[in-house]
Design a protein around this motif. Sequence first.
Motif: not given
Length: 310
Positions: A1-21
């Motif tokens: 699987m490719r890291d979906v958080l690298n998809v541009p649509i996630f750029s505004p929230v990727s850091s928040a999702l990592v924090s949730y993780g």
Amino acid sequence: MRDVLNVPIFSPVSSALVSYGEQIKHADLVHISAPASLEGVLALGQLEAACLDLGLKYRRRLYTPRHHLPRDAPPAWTEEAKGLTVIADVEEATWAIADRAETSYVHLVPLNTSVEMGEKNRRMSGAIDPVVQAGALAAWLAPNGRRVRKLRPYISLGLWLRGALDTSMDPIHTTMLNHLKDEGSVRIVPLPEVASPAAEMIPHLSERQLKRLAKVWPTMDVDQRSLALSELILPCLTSRDLSTPRLEELVWHRMVVGDADMDLASQAHAVKKEWPQDEKSSKLYASKLLDQWLRSGTLMTSEEATDSNR
């Protein structure tokens, strides 16, 4: 699987999702909650798969969907007193990124985002829903998890079920489909290449003509296929029950996992078709559906699940 958080649509929230993780990984107990709806099951399944793959201690809760509550009633989810509460709020309206508040619980809601598309790189807006966020979070938590990988193809199905496609092309859905196709999670095929589609999803579609077309499809070139499909769906264009963007997706962009007979949209349609109307039965159905999905990696109706367990 490719890291979906690298998809541009996630750029505004990727850091928040990592924090949730990080919060989920280090919690003594995780409470995962979503409404007893298909969208809720899709989000909850991604999170539960990650918890199972990582061996995290968790509890699942399917709460009452809003259509079963009085109009002025508050949402049925609550924050648990102990442990970390994770709410996949699939019924919530879309929020602006700036409206997200810091909370002691994880609250996944639809969030505005945008992506550049086309030769002119035109920026187009849309929303990343809690299902695809849950899928991204699950993949971050357990990128090599057996269950997470099995459910991976379904992370864009929440976008498919949203209303965006009922008015116009959804750039977020298209972006996720391309990502899943490029990483090999799904095949994107036209309608005649699906062995057992739910043909009733397209009003006025002739199933007899579709079967005839499917038989000769392998012998046709690109131009012949395009013409044949255009003729097949011509009567369907008069229907007011299906938008042109959604019709185009159903005709040209069916999501299929491997060599499965039924595409993902057809699976979702079959499940929603038999979904119980009353609150108690709905919760029980959602729970059984989720259990079966986690075991098999396929959304199945009650009859299909019974047959597979024989």
